[in-house]
Scaffold this motif. Structure first.
Motif, mmCIF file in Angstrom:
data_model
loop_
_atom_site.group_PDB
_atom_site.id
_atom_site.type_symbol
_atom_site.label_atom_id
_atom_site.label_comp_id
_atom_site.label_asym_id
_atom_site.label_seq_id
_atom_site.Cartn_x
_atom_site.Cartn_y
_atom_site.Cartn_z
ATOM 1 N N ASP A 15 -5.409 53.987 45.726
ATOM 2 C CA ASP A 15 -6.153 55.229 45.557
ATOM 3 C C ASP A 15 -5.248 56.306 44.985
ATOM 4 O OD1 ASP A 15 -8.856 54.646 46.706
ATOM 5 O OD2 ASP A 15 -7.616 54.076 48.423
ATOM 6 N N VAL A 16 -4.054 56.439 45.562
ATOM 7 C CA VAL A 16 -3.126 57.484 45.133
ATOM 8 C C VAL A 16 -1.720 56.912 45.001
ATOM 9 C CG1 VAL A 16 -2.209 59.793 45.622
ATOM 10 C CG2 VAL A 16 -4.498 59.179 46.434
ATOM 11 N N LEU A 17 -1.077 57.184 43.872
ATOM 12 C CA LEU A 17 0.342 56.907 43.719
ATOM 13 C C LEU A 17 1.046 58.250 43.535
ATOM 14 C CD1 LEU A 17 2.635 54.785 43.431
ATOM 15 C CD2 LEU A 17 2.364 55.015 40.962
ATOM 16 N N ILE A 18 2.064 58.491 44.342
ATOM 17 C CA ILE A 18 2.807 59.747 44.289
ATOM 18 C C ILE A 18 4.196 59.464 43.743
ATOM 19 C CG2 ILE A 18 3.789 61.630 45.664
ATOM 20 C CD1 ILE A 18 1.404 61.226 47.594
ATOM 21 N N ALA A 19 4.573 60.156 42.680
ATOM 22 C CA ALA A 19 5.900 60.014 42.091
ATOM 23 C C ALA A 19 6.790 61.128 42.632
ATOM 24 C CB ALA A 19 5.829 60.090 40.567
ATOM 25 N N ALA A 42 0.778 54.974 47.959
ATOM 26 C CA ALA A 42 2.182 54.556 47.834
ATOM 27 C C ALA A 42 2.973 55.686 47.189
ATOM 28 C CB ALA A 42 2.309 53.273 47.019
ATOM 29 N N VAL A 43 4.285 55.667 47.412
ATOM 30 C CA VAL A 43 5.195 56.665 46.853
ATOM 31 C C VAL A 43 6.283 55.936 46.082
ATOM 32 C CG1 VAL A 43 6.796 58.549 47.368
ATOM 33 C CG2 VAL A 43 4.765 58.219 48.793
ATOM 34 N N VAL A 146 8.524 56.134 37.130
ATOM 35 C CA VAL A 146 7.337 55.862 36.315
ATOM 36 C C VAL A 146 7.756 55.981 34.852
ATOM 37 C CG1 VAL A 146 5.037 56.682 35.659
ATOM 38 C CG2 VAL A 146 5.736 56.733 38.065
ATOM 39 N N SER A 147 7.549 54.915 34.093
ATOM 40 C CA SER A 147 7.976 54.923 32.688
ATOM 41 C C SER A 147 6.854 55.346 31.741
ATOM 42 C CB SER A 147 8.514 53.551 32.280
ATOM 43 O OG SER A 147 7.525 52.558 32.467
ATOM 44 N N VAL A 172 0.052 61.562 41.371
ATOM 45 C CA VAL A 172 0.568 62.884 41.736
ATOM 46 C C VAL A 172 2.012 62.984 41.252
ATOM 47 C CG1 VAL A 172 1.105 64.489 43.616
ATOM 48 C CG2 VAL A 172 -0.943 63.027 43.745
ATOM 49 N N ALA A 173 2.289 63.993 40.433
ATOM 50 C CA ALA A 173 3.644 64.223 39.941
ATOM 51 C C ALA A 173 4.329 65.231 40.859
ATOM 52 C CB ALA A 173 3.610 64.751 38.513
ATOM 53 N N ALA A 174 5.217 64.716 41.710
ATOM 54 C CA ALA A 174 6.029 65.560 42.588
ATOM 55 C C ALA A 174 7.493 65.249 42.281
ATOM 56 C CB ALA A 174 5.698 65.294 44.048
#
Length: 415
Positions: A15-19, A42-43, A146-147, A172-174
């Motif tokens: 659902d959500v991937l956080i970078a 996931a992160v 993330v490439s 999510v770009a963190a």
């Protein structure tokens, strides 16, 4: 680079991937997962495994963020290692002045028994959030960036530097002030440098600080003394960039001599713990906080001057607001990565962060100079505020993060 997936789009597996596995990314992950256990989250983090444990810095955690961490099940672990800020003083002087008049004082409570902020070691904060993430079953993948990614109608395909590909509804770009994901999405920024760098170090001193924080406005920039546990303090020292680089490259005797000139001898002999480091200071504001299936949070959305100590707390507000937006959308059966959903988050956070960016910019320009008439005017202003209890109470509430349209978690409530 970002683009359209076309016919190669696949159904999301997350659902959500956080970078970004700093406090913003982890807080967002924990907030969403705790409220909606059904969400697959996931992160990923580009930093090598264990780097966070070597972070020697500390941060001021405002009362609202403490409430949020309490609601997330982290604060009880952090509190024994946190130092409450019991009061704060503000001075305005030149470096060589023998006496620094105190123009403004603040009591440190927003409510009886609730300090407006605590000082917490970054590794303690990060460790507590990681523990809670583990309890909730959130995967943290370290040492992988993330490439690239491609957005589609129903999801986003995300490619990692190790060759792994993941599908998600929302990315999510963190990933910090120099966010690569923001650049990949083509989101422009308003950006300028101050010609200043912030020197950060921890010092030990002979006598106790009694929980007092100090902000000394000096011609080159603010010099902040922030209390840590024991007879220790965290220093955030703003200097012109060339001077800052010279200071951190100098030998210990020269650095400590310059430090002592600004710190004074009120707490006895000083000793620097570890190697001081310097970071260039500037203002960075993203022109948009969202794009299709992408949301910016924390420094990826806004990097501000540390003069007000609000960078970390703005990041926690982003985490709380984004989590609340996503959770409410999921409860309503809406697509959590849809642009109209994400724009609710952008509307919520954009004005506040732009306002804080402008405020810190003005404060830095106002106080980081030695122009006589301006110095006299600002000192009169500080003195007037010190004699106005309601105004001081307002500033304390602002510093505590409890003003404006505050997300539920920052009020200590569940989403």
């Amino acid at each position: 680079m970002a683009g359209n997936a076309g016919t190669h789009r696949k159904e999301p597996t997350l659902d959500v991937l956080i970078a970004g596995a700093g406090y913003v990314g982890l807080a967002a992950a924990v907030s969403m997962k705790q409220a909606r256990p059904n969400l697959a989250i996931a992160v990923v983090d580009a930093a090598p495994e264990g780097v966070w444990q070597r972070d020697t810095r500390a941060s001021a955690i405002a009362a609202a963020a403490c409430r949020m961490l309490g609601r997330l099940g982290c604060w009880d672990e952090i509190l024994p290692q946190a130092q409450p800020i019991t009061d704060m003083i503000v001075t305005d002087s030149r470096t060589a002045d023998p006496v620094r008049p105190i123009y403004l004082t603040f009591d440190g409570e927003v409510a009886p028994g609730e300090p407006f902020a605590h000082m917490v070691a970054n590794k303690v904060l990060n460790g507590a959030l990681r523990r809670r993430a583990g309890e909730l079953g959130i995967d943290i993948i370290e040492g992988v960036a993330v490439s690239s990614f491609e957005t589609g109608v129903a999801g986003i395909a995300i490619h990692l530097a190790d060759g792994t590909s993941l599908g998600a509804k929302l990315l999510v770009a963190a990933d910090g002030v120099n966010s690569r994901l923001r650049d990949m999405a083509g989101i422009k920024t308003v950006k300028w440098e101050y010609g200043q760098s912030g020197i950060v170090c921890t010092i030990a001193h002979e006598r106790p600080h009694n929980g007092r924080a100090e902000e000394h406005f000096l011609p080159a920039g603010p010099f902040a003394i922030l209390p840590l546990t024991g007879n220790r303090s965290s220093i955030v020292w703003t200097e012109r960039t060339a001077d800052a680089e010279r200071l951190v490259a100098s030998d210990e005797l020269v650095f400590e001599s310059e430090l002592e000139q600004r710190f004074g001898l009120k707490l006895g002999e000083l000793r620097v713990e570890g190697k001081p480091r310097a970071w260039p200071l500037g203002l960075t504001l993203a022109r948009a906080f969202v794009a299709p299936r992408l949301a910016l949070a924390g420094d990826a959305a806004h990097g501000i001057h540390p003069i007000a100590g609000q960078g970390l707390n703005l990041g926690f507000k982003d985490s709380a607001a984004l989590a609340e937006t996503v959770v409410e959308a999921d409860r309503l059966g809406q697509d959590i990565g849809a642009l109209d959903v994400l724009q609710r988050y952008e509307r919520w956070r954009r004005f506040d962060t732009v306002q804080m960016g402008v405020t810190t910019d003005v404060l830095n320009r106002l106080f980081s100079n030695d122009f006589g008439p301006l110095r006299a005017a600002r000192d009169i202003g500080l003195g007037l505020v010190d004699r106005m209890p309601r105004m001081k109470s307002f500033f304390i509430r602002q510093a505590s993060g409890l003003t404006g349209d505050t997300p539920r978690l920052l009020r200590g409530e569940s989403i």
